[in-house]
Design a protein around this motif. Structure first.
Motif, PDB file in Angstrom:
ATOM      1  N   ARG A  89      13.011  20.728  -8.411  1.00  0.00           N
ATOM      2  CA  ARG A  89      14.191  19.513  -8.627  1.00  0.00           C
ATOM      3  C   ARG A  89      14.937  19.654  -7.356  1.00  0.00           C
ATOM      4  N   ALA A  90      15.657  20.758  -7.397  1.00  0.00           N
ATOM      5  CA  ALA A  90      16.554  20.878  -6.234  1.00  0.00           C
ATOM      6  C   ALA A  90      15.979  20.948  -4.861  1.00  0.00           C
ATOM      7  N   MET A  91      14.777  21.236  -4.477  1.00  0.00           N
ATOM      8  CA  MET A  91      14.364  21.180  -3.164  1.00  0.00           C
ATOM      9  C   MET A  91      13.798  19.643  -3.175  1.00  0.00           C
ATOM     10  N   LEU A  92      13.334  18.979  -3.949  1.00  0.00           N
ATOM     11  CA  LEU A  92      12.650  17.564  -3.842  1.00  0.00           C
ATOM     12  C   LEU A  92      14.004  16.626  -3.501  1.00  0.00           C
ATOM     13  N   THR A  93      15.260  17.061  -4.665  1.00  0.00           N
ATOM     14  CA  THR A  93      16.128  16.248  -4.535  1.00  0.00           C
ATOM     15  C   THR A  93      16.986  16.206  -2.990  1.00  0.00           C
ATOM     16  N   ALA A  94      17.067  17.322  -2.472  1.00  0.00           N
ATOM     17  CA  ALA A  94      17.673  17.528  -1.195  1.00  0.00           C
ATOM     18  C   ALA A  94      16.623  16.744  -0.046  1.00  0.00           C
ATOM     19  N   GLY A  95      15.453  17.026  -0.149  1.00  0.00           N
ATOM     20  CA  GLY A  95      14.604  16.348   0.603  1.00  0.00           C
ATOM     21  C   GLY A  95      14.516  14.874   0.686  1.00  0.00           C
ATOM     22  N   TYR A  96      14.350  14.160  -0.669  1.00  0.00           N
ATOM     23  CA  TYR A  96      14.361  12.914  -0.862  1.00  0.00           C
ATOM     24  C   TYR A  96      15.854  12.335  -0.465  1.00  0.00           C
ATOM     25  N   LEU A  97      16.612  12.605  -0.667  1.00  0.00           N
ATOM     26  CA  LEU A  97      17.957  12.111  -0.352  1.00  0.00           C
ATOM     27  C   LEU A  97      18.375  12.082   0.979  1.00  0.00           C
ATOM     28  N   THR A  98      18.044  13.250   1.740  1.00  0.00           N
ATOM     29  CA  THR A  98      18.008  13.126   3.252  1.00  0.00           C
ATOM     30  C   THR A  98      17.331  12.161   3.877  1.00  0.00           C
ATOM     31  N   VAL A 146       0.950  -1.214   0.120  1.00  0.00           N
ATOM     32  CA  VAL A 146      -0.043  -0.072   0.051  1.00  0.00           C
ATOM     33  C   VAL A 146       0.968   1.193  -0.156  1.00  0.00           C
ATOM     34  N   VAL A 147       1.983   1.244   0.879  1.00  0.00           N
ATOM     35  CA  VAL A 147       2.752   2.527   0.863  1.00  0.00           C
ATOM     36  C   VAL A 147       3.609   2.646  -0.378  1.00  0.00           C
ATOM     37  N   ASP A 148       4.047   1.580  -1.021  1.00  0.00           N
ATOM     38  CA  ASP A 148       4.737   1.582  -2.252  1.00  0.00           C
ATOM     39  C   ASP A 148       3.816   2.064  -3.534  1.00  0.00           C
ATOM     40  N   LEU A 149       2.561   1.605  -3.453  1.00  0.00           N
ATOM     41  CA  LEU A 149       1.759   2.196  -4.233  1.00  0.00           C
ATOM     42  C   LEU A 149       1.331   3.703  -3.973  1.00  0.00           C
ATOM     43  N   ALA A 150       1.508   3.889  -3.115  1.00  0.00           N
ATOM     44  CA  ALA A 150       1.105   5.593  -2.417  1.00  0.00           C
ATOM     45  C   ALA A 150       2.230   6.401  -3.127  1.00  0.00           C
ATOM     46  N   ALA A 151       3.331   5.895  -2.965  1.00  0.00           N
ATOM     47  CA  ALA A 151       4.590   6.712  -3.651  1.00  0.00           C
ATOM     48  C   ALA A 151       4.319   6.786  -4.867  1.00  0.00           C
ATOM     49  N   CYS A 152       3.946   5.585  -5.683  1.00  0.00           N
ATOM     50  CA  CYS A 152       3.624   5.848  -7.088  1.00  0.00           C
ATOM     51  C   CYS A 152       2.678   6.884  -7.594  1.00  0.00           C
ATOM     52  N   VAL A 153       1.600   6.902  -6.885  1.00  0.00           N
ATOM     53  CA  VAL A 153       0.553   7.736  -7.191  1.00  0.00           C
ATOM     54  C   VAL A 153       1.146   9.097  -6.736  1.00  0.00           C
ATOM     55  N   ALA A 154       1.727   9.369  -5.675  1.00  0.00           N
ATOM     56  CA  ALA A 154       1.972  10.881  -5.609  1.00  0.00           C
ATOM     57  C   ALA A 154       3.129  11.186  -6.438  1.00  0.00           C
ATOM     58  N   ALA A 155       4.131  10.235  -6.955  1.00  0.00           N
ATOM     59  CA  ALA A 155       5.023  10.619  -7.959  1.00  0.00           C
ATOM     60  C   ALA A 155       4.263  10.941  -9.272  1.00  0.00           C
ATOM     61  N   ALA A 156       3.019  10.360  -9.561  1.00  0.00           N
ATOM     62  CA  ALA A 156       2.442  10.468 -10.869  1.00  0.00           C
ATOM     63  C   ALA A 156       1.763  11.875 -10.632  1.00  0.00           C
ATOM     64  N   LEU A 157       1.409  12.340  -9.597  1.00  0.00           N
ATOM     65  CA  LEU A 157       0.530  13.555  -9.406  1.00  0.00           C
ATOM     66  C   LEU A 157       1.581  14.797  -9.509  1.00  0.00           C
ATOM     67  N   THR A 158       2.798  14.628  -9.389  1.00  0.00           N
ATOM     68  CA  THR A 158       3.803  15.609  -9.558  1.00  0.00           C
ATOM     69  C   THR A 158       3.698  16.214 -11.014  1.00  0.00           C
ATOM     70  N   LEU A 159       3.170  15.573 -11.990  1.00  0.00           N
ATOM     71  CA  LEU A 159       3.070  16.054 -13.393  1.00  0.00           C
ATOM     72  C   LEU A 159       2.013  17.223 -13.425  1.00  0.00           C
ATOM     73  N   ARG A 160       1.044  17.252 -12.508  1.00  0.00           N
ATOM     74  CA  ARG A 160       0.119  18.412 -12.524  1.00  0.00           C
ATOM     75  C   ARG A 160       0.454  19.143 -11.205  1.00  0.00           C
ATOM     76  N   TRP A 161       0.726  18.767 -10.265  1.00  0.00           N
ATOM     77  CA  TRP A 161       1.138  19.571  -9.034  1.00  0.00           C
ATOM     78  C   TRP A 161       2.696  19.397  -8.413  1.00  0.00           C
ATOM     79  N   PRO A 162       3.634  19.657  -9.178  1.00  0.00           N
ATOM     80  CA  PRO A 162       5.042  19.243  -8.838  1.00  0.00           C
ATOM     81  C   PRO A 162       5.273  19.297  -7.377  1.00  0.00           C
ATOM     82  N   ARG A 163       5.109  20.503  -6.812  1.00  0.00           N
ATOM     83  CA  ARG A 163       5.320  20.862  -5.340  1.00  0.00           C
ATOM     84  C   ARG A 163       4.595  20.350  -4.381  1.00  0.00           C
ATOM     85  N   VAL A 164       3.298  20.333  -4.541  1.00  0.00           N
ATOM     86  CA  VAL A 164       2.566  19.483  -3.558  1.00  0.00           C
ATOM     87  C   VAL A 164       2.705  18.074  -3.642  1.00  0.00           C
ATOM     88  N   ALA A 165       2.374  17.619  -4.804  1.00  0.00           N
ATOM     89  CA  ALA A 165       2.480  16.096  -4.987  1.00  0.00           C
ATOM     90  C   ALA A 165       4.113  15.735  -4.421  1.00  0.00           C
TER      91      ALA A 165
END
Length: 366
Positions: free
Chosen positions: A102-111, A41-60
């Motif tokens: 991209r810079a903000m998301l990369t820093a957050g994800y990598l941390t 469930v968590v992994d699929l939620a991650a995929c859905v959130a990633a797909a939504l970044t096409l429409r809302w990159p910062r929020v998703a």
């Protein structure tokens, strides 16, 4: 010009969705065999959130960060396939040149992922190696996204340059066909009015019909997706035919034209021949517009294995003598055409004579 299919696929997010679809399928296949269904469930939620970044990159993108944070409190047996969704988001935002996001998301994800590595591997060099591996993956996605964005920008610039070139071609063709024909019609109308002979209006009507046909052809070519090629190649005759028709046209209007052709006009390669034909037509129109019909007009052509040297020499009327320092629009267009094939244009006035000379190299052309 329309964007290419590749351009639409990249900026439209098709690549992102395809990669996320593959990741979702792998997540389901692995999750069905997992001892902890919650991880699916968590992994699929991650995929859905990633797909939504096409429409809302910062929020998703932030939502995906929250999903990744749940891994910090997840049991050890979580499959954690959602980690890879972060890589796809970094790739997609890079493709669409969303640099700050991209810079903000990369820093957050990598941390988050580095903290997770130290949770999983608490001792030794393993957490450092795992963190370095994730950093390398993010760097690869960053570089690929930037490279695709740069390629797409170059393609867009090429499309804009092609559009500008197409407009230039249109401007040249408007001058060489419609404007030239309208100028000829205007002269014929004035001649008919001066002579008082209504029968001359028939030739004027024929010329108007021909001009309308030329305009319809150009509008039809513009509606075609290959309009630039149509404008460049359509309705073109051979150089020999153009020279013959131009001489006959001047003679029919009372000009005393003599020709001297050294070499074969048919030996001129197609591209230089097309440019020369256009310049012959322009020079013919200028002779008709400004030349003295009671004085000789000379056309000389010298062709050898290396170059073509063509010249028009005519005497101008006193009332229509052009300024020797001026560069008419047609001659400017001719100079631009010649530059594309390495040729040169010389147009000058010497006394009462106007000289138009063209030199085009043909060595090595086919």
């Amino acid at each position: 010009m329309r964007p290419t299919r590749t351009h639409r696929l990249l900026l439209g997010g098709t690549l992102d969705l395809a990669l996320l679809g593959i990741l979702a399928v792998l997540t389901v296949l692995i999750g069905l065999n997992s001892r902890n269904p919650l991880s699916l469930v968590v992994d699929l939620a991650a995929c859905v959130a990633a797909a939504l970044t096409l429409r809302w990159p910062r929020v998703a993108g932030a939502a995906l960060g929250v999903v990744l944070t749940t891994y910090l409190v997840a049991p050890y047996d979580f499959t954690e396939m959602g980690d890879y969704a972060a890589l796809i988001v970094v790739l997609g935002t890079g493709i669409r040149s969303q640099r700050r996001t991209r810079a903000m998301l990369t820093a957050g994800y990598l941390t988050i992922l580095v903290i997770r590595q130290f949770q999983l591997y608490q001792t030794g060099v393993q957490p450092f190696l795992s963190s370095l591996a994730w950093a390398a993956l993010f760097a690869v996605m960053w570089l690929i996204g930037s490279a695709i964005a740069a390629f797409d920008k170059a393609q867009e610039q090429a499309r804009l340059a092609a559009l500008a070139q197409q407009r230039l071609v249109l401007a040249r063709e408007l001058h060489d066909t419609v404007a030239r024909s309208l100028a000829r019609v205007s002269r014929q109308i004035h001649q008919a009015a001066a002579s008082g002979d209504p029968t001359q209006l028939r030739s004027v009507a024929d010329q108007v019909s021909e001009t309308a046909g030329q305009l319809r052809w150009m509008l039809g070519a513009l509606r075609d997706s290959d309009s630039e090629a149509e404008l460049l190649t359509g309705a073109q005759s051979s150089l020999a035919g153009t020279v013959r028709d131009s001489v006959a046209h001047l003679q029919s209007h009372g000009f005393q034209v003599s020709t001297s052709i050294d070499g074969s006009l048919d030996a001129v390669p197609p591209e230089p021949g097309r440019v020369l034909g256009e310049i012959v037509q322009e020079a013919t129109a200028n002779v008709e517009r400004h030349g003295a019909t009671d004085r000789p007009c000379v056309l000389t052509v010298c062709i050898d294995d290396t170059a073509v040297d063509l010249a028009f020499i005519n005497e101008v009327r006193e009332s229509g003598s052009p300024d020797g320092s001026a560069r008419p629009l047609g001659l400017l267009g001719a100079a631009e055409r010649l530059a594309l094939v390495g040729g040169q244009l010389e147009a000058r006035q010497e006394g009462t004579h106007w000289i138009t000379r063209v030199m085009i190299p043909i060595a090595g052309r086919t």
